[in-house]
Write a protein that holds these residues in place. Structure first.
Motif, PDB file in Angstrom:
ATOM      1  N   GLY A 337       0.815  -1.209   0.000  1.00 33.28           N
ATOM      2  CA  GLY A 337       0.000   0.000   0.000  1.00 33.28           C
ATOM      3  C   GLY A 337       0.847   1.257   0.000  1.00 33.28           C
ATOM      4  N   ALA A 338       1.949   1.251   0.759  1.00 29.38           N
ATOM      5  CA  ALA A 338       2.843   2.411   0.798  1.00 29.38           C
ATOM      6  C   ALA A 338       3.465   2.669  -0.571  1.00 29.38           C
ATOM      7  N   ARG A 339       3.898   1.602  -1.240  1.00 30.51           N
ATOM      8  CA  ARG A 339       4.522   1.774  -2.559  1.00 30.51           C
ATOM      9  C   ARG A 339       3.520   2.334  -3.572  1.00 30.51           C
ATOM     10  N   ILE A 340       2.300   1.798  -3.586  1.00 32.08           N
ATOM     11  CA  ILE A 340       1.290   2.266  -4.526  1.00 32.08           C
ATOM     12  C   ILE A 340       0.928   3.721  -4.242  1.00 32.08           C
ATOM     13  N   THR A 341       0.815   4.056  -2.971  1.00 31.22           N
ATOM     14  CA  THR A 341       0.504   5.419  -2.575  1.00 31.22           C
ATOM     15  C   THR A 341       1.565   6.399  -3.070  1.00 31.22           C
ATOM     16  N   GLN A 342       2.832   6.058  -2.864  1.00 32.66           N
ATOM     17  CA  GLN A 342       3.913   6.940  -3.294  1.00 32.66           C
ATOM     18  C   GLN A 342       4.026   6.990  -4.808  1.00 32.66           C
ATOM     19  N   ASP A 343       3.773   5.873  -5.483  1.00 30.18           N
ATOM     20  CA  ASP A 343       3.785   5.859  -6.950  1.00 30.18           C
ATOM     21  C   ASP A 343       2.746   6.813  -7.508  1.00 30.18           C
TER      22      ASP A 343
END
Length: 406
Positions: A337-343
């Protein structure tokens, strides 16, 4: 996997519940609030409720539907997971949002339901259910971040109460909170076994908060100082020395909520879809497609990742057995979720170009200025709630069974 009770339920009961929920929502949700946010749960700071927001919060709080699956005996909705899903669908249908939130819902409440005494549940859960009490978290310290078990805030036993001295940092919403759930040391001779879980009134004498300003310009976090703070013994959750067990269980609930498993997709993934944003700022070809094929490919990949993640969260919720709650697998969800959010934030800034880098002044829309701050805020997503590196350790040890080799 459905429980025996759910399998025995009449086939039409969900349809009946849907009709009842739809009628109640249409009668109680003010359409003037459609698309607006929860004034209670914003970590940037609570905003003053309008009469319509107050009425909506009170209605949902009285019904218990802000926390639909919590036990009815403490004010919760007492619904099954399937009923809660139907409720969510009906709320989405009319643009309604949940006015009950914050750390009491996403972290402390579920933990207290597992570990608290009956008296503690009766005392604290109803205020969370009604959205009347704000909670904050007292975990990290200047010298105890990733190595949280090194915390030094000390609760000295004084018979019928403790005297707490120490400091916490990164206390989200501490300056607005009514109460704090904190990990404190009750035994200096043992590292993990010397930690206890204590509830502290934020208006108690000796409690001081100092807001920390972030690069996004907001100050949602605080340094919190405890100087000879008197805490009654009945505010101890569990037993002395059980704080590490309770505290790590709470972190699983937090990661579940931060990843979206708590029913929210998170503030960073809300807003206008990236494809729509791109078509506003970038050139399109004769067929209405983005002319930049590389950007188009990366947006498609992001959309696929986001939708696959949402489906995975839904599947995990449907497969949850009974009331066991979140597991160590929430560390996987939190990292993804963190990676998708930052992407998403990075894509939005790239798409907007110079218009996505405004801080203040003329020449920028409100949405463009908000996107700049959202992008900066998002840098912390892979840190708070346990850094990505810490989650990788949890995944390696507790899911993959990899042990440290001396």
């Amino acid at each position: 996997m459905a429980s025996a009770a759910e399998l025995d339920r009449p086939a039409g009961s969900l349809d009946t519940f849907r009709q009842d929920a739809r009628a109640w929502l249409e009668a109680n949700f003010p359409q003037s609030l459609r698309g607006k946010d929860n004034a209670m749960s914003a970590v940037d700071g609570p905003t003053e409720e309008t009469p319509e927001q107050k009425a909506w919060r009170e209605a949902m709080g009285e019904k218990g539907w802000g926390v639909p699956t919590w036990p009815a005996e403490y004010g919760g909705g007492g619904l099954t997971r399937e009923q809660a899903r139907v409720l969510g669908e009906e709320m989405m249908r009319i643009g309604a949002w949940n006015p009950i939130g914050g750390m009491g819902v996403m972290m402390f409440g579920p933990t207290l339901l597992e570990y608290g005494s009956e008296e503690q549940k009766q005392k604290h859960i109803p205020g969370i259910v009604r959205g009347e009490v704000r909670w904050c978290q007292g975990y990290s310290e200047p010298g105890a971040g990733s190595d949280l078990a090194s915390l030094q805030a000390f609760a000295e036993d004084k018979g019928d109460h403790y005297i707490v001295n120490g400091q916490k940092t990164w206390t989200s919403g501490g300056q607005w909170a009514d109460k704090c759930f904190a990990l404190v040391r009750t035994d200096k001779t043992q590292k993990h076994a010397g930690i206890s879980f204590l509830l502290i009134d934020m208006d108690a004498e000796g409690v001081e908060t100092r807001p920390i300003k972030l690069i996004s310009g907001a100050s949602p976090f605080c340094e919190t100082f405890f100087t000879n703070v008197k805490v009654p013994k009945e505010n101890l959750v569990g037993r002395e020395g059980q704080g590490w067990e309770i505290g790590t269980r709470l972190l699983q609930h937090e990661r579940n909520s931060l990843s979206g498993g708590g029913g929210s997709q998170g503030r960073m993934n809300q807003g206008e879809p990236i494809p729509s944003v791109a078509k506003k700022y970038r050139e399109v070809d004769a067929e209405g497609r983005l002319a930049d094929s590389d950007l188009r490919t990366r947006i498609i990949k992001h959309e696929m990742d986001q939708r696959a993640f949402a489906l995975t969260l839904r599947r995990a919720a449907l497969e949850a057995k009974g009331n066991a709650g979140p597991s160590a697998a929430t560390s996987v969800m939190k990292n993804v979720g963190a990676r998708i959010t930052q992407d998403r934030a990075e894509l939005a800034i790239e798409i907007m170009g110079m218009q996505g880098l405004g801080w203040e002044g003329e020449g920028f829309s409100h949405e463009e200025l908000a996107q700049t701050r959202t992008w900066l805020w998002g840098k912390a997503v892979s840190i708070y709630g346990g850094s990505s590196e810490i989650q990788n350790n949890v995944i390696a040890k507790r899911i993959l069974g990899m042990l440290d080799h001396q």
